[in-house]
Scaffold this active site. Sequence first.
Site, short mmCIF file in Angstrom:
data_model
loop_
_atom_site.label_atom_id
_atom_site.label_comp_id
_atom_site.label_asym_id
_atom_site.label_seq_id
_atom_site.Cartn_x
_atom_site.Cartn_y
_atom_site.Cartn_z
N CYS A 13 1.02 -0.98 -0.03
CA CYS A 13 0.21 0.14 0.08
C CYS A 13 0.63 0.82 -0.23
O CYS A 13 1.70 1.48 0.32
CB CYS A 13 -1.00 -0.17 1.43
SG CYS A 13 -1.52 -1.28 1.38
N TRP B 215 -3.67 -1.34 -1.01
CA TRP B 215 -4.39 -2.72 -1.93
C TRP B 215 -4.47 -3.71 -0.58
O TRP B 215 -3.36 -4.03 -0.10
CB TRP B 215 -2.69 -2.83 -2.78
CG TRP B 215 -2.33 -4.48 -3.10
CD1 TRP B 215 -2.23 -5.24 -2.97
CD2 TRP B 215 -3.21 -4.50 -4.66
NE1 TRP B 215 -2.05 -6.18 -4.12
CE2 TRP B 215 -2.33 -5.92 -4.68
CE3 TRP B 215 -3.57 -3.64 -6.01
CZ2 TRP B 215 -2.81 -6.01 -6.09
CZ3 TRP B 215 -4.20 -3.97 -6.99
CH2 TRP B 215 -3.67 -4.99 -7.40
N LYS C 241 8.01 -14.93 -21.99
CA LYS C 241 8.30 -13.89 -21.56
C LYS C 241 9.04 -12.99 -22.95
O LYS C 241 9.29 -12.25 -22.66
CB LYS C 241 9.65 -13.87 -20.89
CG LYS C 241 8.50 -14.29 -19.24
CD LYS C 241 7.91 -13.75 -18.31
CE LYS C 241 6.53 -13.90 -19.01
NZ LYS C 241 5.48 -13.36 -18.23
N GLU D 25 6.56 -12.23 -26.13
CA GLU D 25 6.45 -10.51 -25.44
C GLU D 25 6.94 -9.64 -25.04
O GLU D 25 6.17 -8.72 -25.42
CB GLU D 25 5.06 -10.93 -24.35
CG GLU D 25 5.99 -11.27 -23.20
CD GLU D 25 4.15 -11.62 -22.48
OE1 GLU D 25 3.01 -11.31 -22.80
OE2 GLU D 25 4.70 -12.18 -21.25
N HIS E 192 10.42 -35.70 -31.69
CA HIS E 192 9.70 -36.85 -32.75
C HIS E 192 9.17 -35.35 -34.01
O HIS E 192 8.28 -35.33 -34.62
CB HIS E 192 8.00 -36.44 -32.43
CG HIS E 192 9.38 -37.87 -30.95
ND1 HIS E 192 8.85 -39.47 -31.16
CD2 HIS E 192 9.54 -37.68 -29.64
CE1 HIS E 192 8.65 -39.89 -30.47
NE2 HIS E 192 9.40 -39.14 -28.87
N LYS F 139 -2.97 -5.26 -19.51
CA LYS F 139 -3.01 -5.95 -18.52
C LYS F 139 -3.97 -6.78 -18.53
O LYS F 139 -3.61 -7.78 -17.68
CB LYS F 139 -2.58 -4.68 -17.68
CG LYS F 139 -1.97 -5.16 -16.30
CD LYS F 139 -0.55 -6.26 -16.13
CE LYS F 139 -0.23 -6.57 -15.07
NZ LYS F 139 0.85 -7.98 -15.25
#
Length: 606
Positions: free
Chosen positions: A2, A74, A480, A483, A499, A601
């Site tokens: 917070c 928060w 990761k 993006e 394979h 987000k």
Amino acid sequence: MCGISGIVGFKNIAMPLLNSIRHLEYRGYDSCGVAIMSNNSIVVRKNIGSVDEVNEREKLSEPDGKIGIAHTRWATHGGVTKENTHPHLSCEGDFALVHNGIISNYSEIKKELIHGGHRFNSETDTEVIVHLIEKYFVLSKDAEKAFIRALKRLEGTYAIAMITTHEKDKIFCAKRESPLVIGLGDEINYLGSDFNAFIDYTKNAVVLDDDEYAVVSRDHYFIKKIISGEVIRKRITEINWDSDMAKKGGYPHYMLKEIYEQPQCIVNAMQVDKALIKKLSDMIMKSRHVYLIGAGTTYYVSLMSEYHFSSIAGVFTPAINSDEFKNLAYIDKDTLIIAVSQSGETYDTLNALKFAKGKGAKTAAIVNVMGSSIARLVDHTIMQGSGPEICVISTKAALSQMAILLLVALEMAVNNKRISVRNKNEIEKQISHLPELIQKVLNEKSGFIHTIANKFSHINNWLYLGRGKYYPIALESSLKMKEVAYVHAEGMPAGFLKHGTIALIDEKLYSVIFMPPRSDEELYRLTAGSAEEIKARKGFTLGFHFGEKGEGEKLFSEEIILPKAHSIIAPFLELVVAQLFAYFTAVALKRNIDKPRSLAKSVTVA
Ligand code: F6R
């Protein structure tokens, strides 16, 4: 996490106080409020929503006063409601207090205070502190003594700021494990969870250390140790950051800051209420079908947990992509769906849960945002307590989710008599070493990872290969890279290579190999075999491993060596390395790190 702020000056501080929580909003944004000493009494204005929304409704800067504290929340204990929003007042309204952290012994103190006649207005752990101070003030009639006496009773973590009508020109504050900084102005002093709270007004600050308290007035402050009362003299730190840098705590990007917050996030994950872990474990054990669901990163978290549930607890719980859930899952009243979601708002996951609920299934979730749609929808929620994740790319939230679900797997294993309570405690002890090992990787390896990332930032195609638990880690690591760096990286089980995909291997295709520690003998041998297959075809291999330098000479073209770790936590460390590798590659390629192109987000569309 917070945000706390406070100001004591010689003229009206309401406007700068409001400004300070605007700057702290990134630390928590579900509700906020201010307490201002106005005409000898404390006026509290607070509500749920962003700072601007709350200001619109509550007129936060209206009360006239020269001293005040503020908070942006928060939520961890208690839902997102006006009552639970800070500041909290004592029964008589003579003390107001804001807090960041978790008071672990709050329920026993609350019982004692209720017994003594105190009336509570919220479900928060914070409110006990202000009533405790009030109780001790009645006895001593000394605000500082009452403050210290209350602090001595608190277990857990805190940064606290308090004002009182009994000492109208002082802010009392203290800290243990949650940050707190005093800002020094000219006939005005400030308080903040970090420099952002006052960076617009002063660049001079004094940083409090754990178990210290301070009393701050407009032209004076002192700092003392809570236990001994010893006076502490501190150097004044000059902040040479701009306010954007300050918000990122001095890191160039939120992504890096959040990667560096991971040791603390794992500590928080391990402090999740054991009763909540047990309840989820019981729900799983009672259900005939159990599915773990998530999207993107949280699907990979689910997959990791599928491995943990199966290998540790002997319970097979398929992980399903939320967006494929309807097409794949068989659901009846004996089914449990466990959703994993940082935001708690992802459309595909929410939709899958609603679909399953409609068919009578039970639901549970691990989420990071209290009051989010998923948290409100499900029958059982575990709040992961990772603090806001600002970078669009998930790092700390995902790692914490994996840790929490690992704790659930251990609980299930005891339930299923696969391990004893003693074994479970021993394994949890190993997990408790994870924060220090992540810290070691961050401190000692990030320079080298940076160098390696620079060296190979021109490579356009990577294979990320892992077996067992290292397979979901390979998938998440490759995501990761895709993006944040916009570099193609394909995660796959190392055994799958032969394979088909092996036909691609030549000197132009680069691979990352996620090696387990040698103690995972079979997994080690098989993963090494895959590295050999690549080397034999002149492919390049970058090995993440726990061995000695040069140990992997035959297997790897380059190696990143990790500190020795127990096999239960080893995959977590490799994920941290992969996060840094993706981050530094993206820096080298000058990508838009915290907001990569085309990403949002929380994805709230189908
Ligand atoms: C990747 C990432 C996304 C999210 C996914 C689910 O770094 O952040 O793949 O994990 O969109 O989001 P939440 O966890 O909010 O449900």
